[in-house]
Write an enzyme that holds these catalytic residues in place. Structure first.
Site, mmCIF file in Angstrom:
data_model
loop_
_atom_site.group_PDB
_atom_site.id
_atom_site.type_symbol
_atom_site.label_atom_id
_atom_site.label_comp_id
_atom_site.label_asym_id
_atom_site.label_seq_id
_atom_site.Cartn_x
_atom_site.Cartn_y
_atom_site.Cartn_z
ATOM 1 N N ARG A 178 -39.909 -15.389 28.171
ATOM 2 C CA ARG A 178 -38.501 -15.779 28.087
ATOM 3 C C ARG A 178 -37.812 -15.231 29.326
ATOM 4 N NH1 ARG A 178 -39.915 -13.667 22.955
ATOM 5 N NH2 ARG A 178 -39.821 -15.222 21.282
ATOM 6 N N LYS B 167 -38.051 -10.457 21.496
ATOM 7 C CA LYS B 167 -36.999 -10.513 20.480
ATOM 8 C C LYS B 167 -37.213 -9.430 19.434
ATOM 9 C CE LYS B 167 -35.479 -15.335 20.639
ATOM 10 N NZ LYS B 167 -35.325 -16.585 19.852
ATOM 11 N N HIS C 233 -36.229 -22.175 30.553
ATOM 12 C CA HIS C 233 -36.962 -22.067 29.281
ATOM 13 C C HIS C 233 -38.029 -23.153 29.161
ATOM 14 C CE1 HIS C 233 -37.214 -19.938 25.515
ATOM 15 N NE2 HIS C 233 -37.295 -21.068 24.852
ATOM 16 N N ARG D 224 -41.458 -21.999 29.936
ATOM 17 C CA ARG D 224 -42.166 -21.342 28.821
ATOM 18 C C ARG D 224 -42.819 -22.391 27.923
ATOM 19 N NH1 ARG D 224 -42.304 -16.794 25.202
ATOM 20 N NH2 ARG D 224 -41.468 -17.287 23.136
ATOM 21 N N HIS E 268 -44.523 -15.328 19.069
ATOM 22 C CA HIS E 268 -43.974 -16.010 17.896
ATOM 23 C C HIS E 268 -44.457 -15.313 16.623
ATOM 24 C CE1 HIS E 268 -43.356 -20.112 20.093
ATOM 25 N NE2 HIS E 268 -42.344 -19.287 20.255
ATOM 26 N N TYR F 209 -43.248 -25.664 19.028
ATOM 27 C CA TYR F 209 -42.975 -25.301 20.417
ATOM 28 C C TYR F 209 -43.837 -26.087 21.390
ATOM 29 C CZ TYR F 209 -40.981 -21.892 23.630
ATOM 30 O OH TYR F 209 -40.256 -21.288 24.624
#
Length: 323
Positions: A175, A201, A269, A272, A295, A304
């Site tokens: 990211r 995250k 993004h 990615r 993830h 994704y």
């Protein structure tokens, strides 16, 4: 939370009394300190709650009190959602608003300030899944080429920096916040390996492999950079020596879109997305890609990468010992 409540100031609200305003301030402090939500998410939740309280004040024709809020009915919440839809608010924003309101309701219940069951009774709006749009492999590679920026009126070290960041996004599937959050000490020196330790995250740490040619681009940038890059400082810095901001990379990508004839969907993004999709198309394992991306759920990786059910079955048949 009791000591903290004594120092917090109530949020200024014209549509609600001080009891709600103080609980809102305590809730936002809880989100930042305990839940560790990003500032943007916290701001969005606060904005959604303000809008809901304003709606209730108009709907009830009275200022909102904590007692009245605790007695919310499902029809009140549905009326708010209907109004937001009438204002052409997207389903994803409505879903976030409901999530924020439920979070506030759970906070009140946990603190013994009331139970807002109506918020849990409302079904979240359906949101259509938008599949990512990966870039072609050739275009993704060119974005990491410093020579593509040679016509820009900027310092060569800045070209090298942007090329290194783009290469990280595509080469390691980071990211943009993860790439720009790297410290100098996080990037292995020559002979020290080819793995990055990334904080993703929720402050979750994961190990991500990095290609030697990507490391070479980072070292080229570091050698050209006119500012010191201490071990504990950011790896990537801005033109004035401060931490590099995501907006700068987004603007760089916007300039390159025009030069390379890429669509508006070509964002940082998207690199990615491209990393994941190109790995999968070359035979990469879905579980491994999930780990690389950080993830929590395999279903997220499935969406994704734009993978379909047939591809999942193909992976299953080729990998399962009884297939």
């Amino acid at each position: 939370m009791a000591k903290q409540a004594a120092t917090l100031q109530p949020i200024e609200l014209d549509c609600a009394d001080e009891s709600i305003a103080l609980e809102m301030a305590r809730w936002l402090a809880f989100l930042r300190a305990e839940r560790r939500l990003s500032p943007k998410t916290s701001e969005a939740y606060a904005r959604d709650l303000r809008q809901f309280l304003q709606f209730l004040a108009e709907h009830w024709e009275a200022r909102v009190t904590l007692k009245r809020f605790s007695a919310l009915e499902a029809t009140d919440v549905r009326a708010f959602m209907a109004k937001r839809r009438a204002d052409e608010i997207a389903g994803r924003s409505l879903m976030r608003a409901l999530a924020g309101l439920r979070s506030f309701g759970r906070f009140l219940e946990r603190e013994g300030r009331g139970k807002v069951g109506a918020l849990s009774a409302i079904r979240a709006p359906k949101v259509g899944k938008s599949l990512p749009k990966p870039l072609p492999m050739t275009a993704a590679k060119r974005l990491a080429d410093a020579d593509e920026r040679a016509g820009e009126d900027r310092e060569p070290w800045i070209w090298a920096r942007d090329a290194a960041v783009m290469a990280l996004l595509y080469g390691s599937g980071l990211r943009i916040s993860e790439a720009l959050g790297l410290k100098r000490r996080d990037v292995p020196a020559p002979g020290e390996g080819d793995v990055l330790v990334v904080i993703g995250k929720g402050n979750k740490t994961r190990m991500v492999p990095v290609l030697q040619n990507v490391l070479a681009l980072i070292r080229d940038y570091a050698a050209m950079c006119p500012y010191p890059l201490p071990a504990e400082g950011p790896m990537f810095i801005g033109a004035r020596g401060g931490p590099l901001q995501p907006r700068i990379i987004q603007l760089t990508m916007a300039r390159l879109r025009g030069a390379l004839g890429l669509p508006d969907s070509a964002t940082p993004h998207a690199l990615r997305h491209s990393f994941a999709t190109h790995l999968l198309s070359r035979g990469g394992d879905l579980r491994a890609i999930q780990e690389l991306l950080g993830h929590a759920s395999l279903s997220t990786t499935q969406i994704y990468t734009g993978i379909d059910s047939e591809r999942l079955l193909e992976v299953y048949r080729s990998a399962h010992p009884r297939a």
